[in-house]
Design a protein around this motif. Sequence first.
Motif, PDB file in Angstrom:
ATOM      1  N   GLY A   1       0.805  -1.183   0.000  1.00  0.00           N
ATOM      2  CA  GLY A   1       0.000   0.000   0.000  1.00  0.00           C
ATOM      3  C   GLY A   1       0.851   1.251   0.000  1.00  0.00           C
ATOM      4  O   GLY A   1       2.063   1.216   0.167  1.00  0.00           O
ATOM      5  N   VAL A   2       0.203   2.344  -0.193  1.00  0.00           N
ATOM      6  CA  VAL A   2       0.829   3.650  -0.235  1.00  0.00           C
ATOM      7  C   VAL A   2       0.152   4.533   0.799  1.00  0.00           C
ATOM      8  O   VAL A   2      -1.063   4.501   0.947  1.00  0.00           O
ATOM      9  N   GLY A   3       0.936   5.305   1.519  1.00  0.00           N
ATOM     10  CA  GLY A   3       0.374   6.217   2.501  1.00  0.00           C
ATOM     11  C   GLY A   3       1.098   7.538   2.500  1.00  0.00           C
ATOM     12  O   GLY A   3       2.259   7.625   2.096  1.00  0.00           O
ATOM     13  N   MET A   4       0.400   8.574   2.913  1.00  0.00           N
ATOM     14  CA  MET A   4       1.001   9.895   2.992  1.00  0.00           C
ATOM     15  C   MET A   4       0.330  10.664   4.128  1.00  0.00           C
ATOM     16  O   MET A   4      -0.877  10.548   4.331  1.00  0.00           O
ATOM     17  N   ALA A   5       1.140  11.435   4.855  1.00  0.00           N
ATOM     18  CA  ALA A   5       0.606  12.263   5.931  1.00  0.00           C
ATOM     19  C   ALA A   5       1.445  13.534   6.037  1.00  0.00           C
ATOM     20  O   ALA A   5       2.626  13.541   5.694  1.00  0.00           O
ATOM     21  N   LEU A   6       0.835  14.586   6.491  1.00  0.00           N
ATOM     22  CA  LEU A   6       1.503  15.857   6.750  1.00  0.00           C
ATOM     23  C   LEU A   6       1.189  16.246   8.183  1.00  0.00           C
ATOM     24  O   LEU A   6       0.194  15.816   8.752  1.00  0.00           O
ATOM     25  N   ARG A   7       2.027  17.092   8.759  1.00  0.00           N
ATOM     26  CA  ARG A   7       1.735  17.577  10.111  1.00  0.00           C
ATOM     27  C   ARG A   7       2.050  19.062  10.178  1.00  0.00           C
ATOM     28  O   ARG A   7       3.123  19.502   9.797  1.00  0.00           O
ATOM     29  N   TYR A   8       1.081  19.823  10.664  1.00  0.00           N
ATOM     30  CA  TYR A   8       1.289  21.243  10.928  1.00  0.00           C
ATOM     31  C   TYR A   8       1.115  21.429  12.419  1.00  0.00           C
ATOM     32  O   TYR A   8       0.102  21.030  12.988  1.00  0.00           O
ATOM     33  N   GLU A   9       2.123  22.012  13.057  1.00  0.00           N
ATOM     34  CA  GLU A   9       2.112  22.110  14.512  1.00  0.00           C
ATOM     35  C   GLU A   9       2.404  23.545  14.935  1.00  0.00           C
ATOM     36  O   GLU A   9       3.229  24.227  14.330  1.00  0.00           O
ATOM     37  N   PHE A  10       1.717  24.004  15.959  1.00  0.00           N
ATOM     38  CA  PHE A  10       2.003  25.310  16.548  1.00  0.00           C
ATOM     39  C   PHE A  10       1.967  25.184  18.063  1.00  0.00           C
ATOM     40  O   PHE A  10       1.352  24.266  18.593  1.00  0.00           O
ATOM     41  N   ALA A  11       2.663  26.104  18.749  1.00  0.00           N
ATOM     42  CA  ALA A  11       2.744  26.020  20.205  1.00  0.00           C
ATOM     43  C   ALA A  11       2.822  27.412  20.808  1.00  0.00           C
ATOM     44  O   ALA A  11       3.326  28.352  20.184  1.00  0.00           O
ATOM     45  N   PHE A  12       2.309  27.532  22.028  1.00  0.00           N
ATOM     46  CA  PHE A  12       2.363  28.780  22.798  1.00  0.00           C
ATOM     47  C   PHE A  12       3.333  28.604  23.956  1.00  0.00           C
ATOM     48  O   PHE A  12       3.239  27.642  24.710  1.00  0.00           O
ATOM     49  N   ASN A  13       4.255  29.540  24.103  1.00  0.00           N
ATOM     50  CA  ASN A  13       5.241  29.497  25.174  1.00  0.00           C
ATOM     51  C   ASN A  13       4.608  30.009  26.461  1.00  0.00           C
ATOM     52  O   ASN A  13       4.156  31.147  26.529  1.00  0.00           O
ATOM     53  N   LEU A  14       4.591  29.173  27.492  1.00  0.00           N
ATOM     54  CA  LEU A  14       4.001  29.545  28.777  1.00  0.00           C
ATOM     55  C   LEU A  14       5.020  30.181  29.725  1.00  0.00           C
ATOM     56  O   LEU A  14       4.641  30.759  30.734  1.00  0.00           O
ATOM     57  N   LEU A  15       6.331  30.064  29.407  1.00  0.00           N
ATOM     58  CA  LEU A  15       7.392  30.655  30.236  1.00  0.00           C
ATOM     59  C   LEU A  15       8.174  31.675  29.405  1.00  0.00           C
ATOM     60  O   LEU A  15       9.357  31.514  29.152  1.00  0.00           O
ATOM     61  N   LYS A  16       7.543  32.754  29.013  1.00  0.00           N
ATOM     62  CA  LYS A  16       8.154  33.707  28.082  1.00  0.00           C
ATOM     63  C   LYS A  16       9.382  34.405  28.649  1.00  0.00           C
ATOM     64  O   LYS A  16      10.281  34.782  27.916  1.00  0.00           O
TER      65      LYS A  16
END
Length: 125
Positions: A1-16
Amino acid sequence: GVGMALRYEFAFNLLKNELRHGLFLGASLQPYFDYARISPFTSTNFPVNSNIFGTRLHLIPRYTYDIGKKWFVDVNLPIEAVNVLGVRIRTDNPVLTQDERVITDTHANFFDNVFQFRIGVGLKL
């Protein structure tokens, strides 16, 4: 089989205001697609095509620690909040009608028992 995936990630810094430590709360969206074609070796089975498509949403607590001016250690624990998917399976069985050969289904899984732990070293550009 063939598979494909993408990931978009974002984060907020809690200890600026912290210089060497980082505590983040993030999320990621991961669309994916899997395709498989099964061709049987015997005449008692029939060819099957399987398509699975969906998207996963992860909540990601993350801790980072600077080990140098450009290098840092990254530890995170992605929690799969939801997995929404659609499935289409086609069996080439000539005994079945055209409608009976195709099975489709869509559903969502919430907070599945998927455990991931990631640790890595990063480079600041």
